[in-house]
Design a protein around this motif. Sequence first.
Motif, mmCIF file in Angstrom:
data_model
loop_
_atom_site.group_PDB
_atom_site.id
_atom_site.type_symbol
_atom_site.label_atom_id
_atom_site.label_comp_id
_atom_site.label_asym_id
_atom_site.label_seq_id
_atom_site.Cartn_x
_atom_site.Cartn_y
_atom_site.Cartn_z
ATOM 1 N N VAL A 87 0.844 -1.207 0.000
ATOM 2 C CA VAL A 87 0.000 0.000 0.000
ATOM 3 C C VAL A 87 0.872 1.247 0.000
ATOM 4 O O VAL A 87 1.694 1.448 0.901
ATOM 5 N N TYR A 88 0.710 2.073 -1.011
ATOM 6 C CA TYR A 88 1.424 3.350 -1.017
ATOM 7 C C TYR A 88 0.445 4.514 -0.917
ATOM 8 O O TYR A 88 -0.751 4.371 -1.198
ATOM 9 N N GLU A 89 0.969 5.662 -0.487
ATOM 10 C CA GLU A 89 0.140 6.828 -0.218
ATOM 11 C C GLU A 89 0.640 8.034 -1.011
ATOM 12 O O GLU A 89 1.847 8.282 -1.054
ATOM 13 N N LEU A 90 -0.281 8.746 -1.617
ATOM 14 C CA LEU A 90 0.047 9.964 -2.353
ATOM 15 C C LEU A 90 -0.973 11.038 -2.015
ATOM 16 O O LEU A 90 -2.149 10.737 -1.753
ATOM 17 N N GLY A 91 -0.521 12.288 -2.024
ATOM 18 C CA GLY A 91 -1.438 13.382 -1.728
ATOM 19 C C GLY A 91 -0.948 14.687 -2.312
ATOM 20 O O GLY A 91 0.244 14.860 -2.582
ATOM 21 N N VAL A 92 -1.873 15.610 -2.508
ATOM 22 C CA VAL A 92 -1.532 16.920 -3.062
ATOM 23 C C VAL A 92 -2.434 17.981 -2.455
ATOM 24 O O VAL A 92 -3.616 17.738 -2.197
ATOM 25 N N THR A 93 -1.852 19.130 -2.175
ATOM 26 C CA THR A 93 -2.612 20.311 -1.780
ATOM 27 C C THR A 93 -2.426 21.334 -2.890
ATOM 28 O O THR A 93 -1.303 21.519 -3.381
ATOM 29 N N PHE A 94 -3.501 21.960 -3.306
ATOM 30 C CA PHE A 94 -3.405 22.842 -4.470
ATOM 31 C C PHE A 94 -4.341 24.039 -4.350
ATOM 32 O O PHE A 94 -5.302 24.036 -3.571
ATOM 33 N N LEU A 95 -4.036 25.066 -5.134
ATOM 34 C CA LEU A 95 -4.833 26.286 -5.194
ATOM 35 C C LEU A 95 -5.587 26.293 -6.515
ATOM 36 O O LEU A 95 -4.997 26.139 -7.576
ATOM 37 N N SER A 96 -6.899 26.441 -6.440
ATOM 38 C CA SER A 96 -7.727 26.454 -7.638
ATOM 39 C C SER A 96 -8.732 27.585 -7.537
ATOM 40 O O SER A 96 -9.585 27.587 -6.641
ATOM 41 N N GLU A 97 -8.591 28.569 -8.433
ATOM 42 C CA GLU A 97 -9.480 29.724 -8.474
ATOM 43 C C GLU A 97 -9.604 30.382 -7.102
ATOM 44 O O GLU A 97 -10.706 30.707 -6.642
ATOM 45 N N GLY A 98 -8.459 30.546 -6.457
ATOM 46 C CA GLY A 98 -8.417 31.251 -5.183
ATOM 47 C C GLY A 98 -8.831 30.431 -3.984
ATOM 48 O O GLY A 98 -8.882 30.952 -2.865
ATOM 49 N N ARG A 99 -9.109 29.142 -4.168
ATOM 50 C CA ARG A 99 -9.509 28.268 -3.064
ATOM 51 C C ARG A 99 -8.473 27.158 -2.889
ATOM 52 O O ARG A 99 -7.921 26.644 -3.857
ATOM 53 N N LYS A 100 -8.239 26.791 -1.636
ATOM 54 C CA LYS A 100 -7.214 25.792 -1.314
ATOM 55 C C LYS A 100 -7.874 24.457 -0.997
ATOM 56 O O LYS A 100 -8.801 24.378 -0.178
#
Length: 425
Positions: A87-100
Amino acid sequence: MIIEVRAKNVFSFTEQIVLSMKADMRNKKFATNVHGENNFHVLKSVGIYGPNNAGKTCLVKCIRAIRNVLLNKEIIAVPNIFTNNPVYELGVTFLSEGRKFSYDFKYDASKKEYSYEKFSQILKDQYGNEKVEIWLLKDNERQEYSCIDEEMLPMMSLVAQNNIMIYLIDTAKFEKLAEIKEIMLNFASKIDIINMNNIPMKKTVELMKNENGLQEKIVSFIKNADLYMENFEYVDMDNIKLDAVRSGEKPEEKVLDIPDKIMEQIRLVSTYKGVQVPSLLFDSTGTKKIAALASYIIEGIEQGRILVVDELDSSIHFKLIRAIVAMFNNELNKEAQLIFTVHDINLMDCKRMFRKEQIWFVHKDKEGVYVYSLADFTAQEGIRDTTDIMEKYRRGALGALPEPDLIHSLLDLKGNKGGGSVDEE
């Protein structure tokens, strides 16, 4: 824009690593290198250093795997080979149209199942305090489920696990799930990932076929990168000198020699001293790579895309690389982002180019792989904005530096395996 990438037990990474593009606004230096929107601040560019086979490309692969999952494409990732955990884990935090937003998932490679996924919105008040609002949580291991669309909740434990939630149900029937899908698709579709050792010419060919504003900017970029080139264009076959083509001459780089598209690439023509020649056959490797890269850069800045480049400095002069990075850091760039791996320490410049948090390192030893930022080093440790970072790196003070012991290879070649002087007989 990408704010953070997370990975655990995938490729070369065993423990969780975090690559952050979050800007430290306590530092006012190079303010144009930061994109600010709704009190969120994201770096416009990040450079990643490290020795060969340390894990730089693995970071790029993690971003590609995340993008593919969000776009419902084949996931190309493997668990760390030195663990018995599938089991591997991946994640991302991103900004889209001024929202996080943030999205994380776990994938069981042996069962080919997504055992966990979580989508959240991160809200920030005027004082900088952040609050996490969970929109979707599906944890099959702990049997924990949560959904902002409450009518979906009773069905979550019954849904298949061979894909993520937005592709397993008809989201049109659920308002918030439909919004999640739109947000994730819009974000992922803006990510372009290229390897400078295997960069396709396809995008440049397509953009050069039609006269438009982008075409003019691409031509200008290529001409400015090659001081001797007078023009670069996509022309009719009748206008091309085909002597070299008929003689069977081929480009030296297999990467740029694509048989099924060879005639289209031949129509990309460079002009020197009034003579038109096929770029594919006559231009240098560096110029051809610039021509292929140009379309990604121009389109990226024009349309606010995310460009991830592995080995940016491959066959390209360091001044051109500095100019490319400067284009993304410029105040005229509002939303485009550049993430790249690199070896050239000429870019490691906190006096004229980068904020400390824009320079990252990947270090590998017998215990594992580590990902960290120059900003992790404090003034007490001798790292300031005015420090000669290149010299510090050369001396090994920042880690992520290869320590080749090539003298043993030389001794082996000379047949002197006893360790004595190579001059001894």
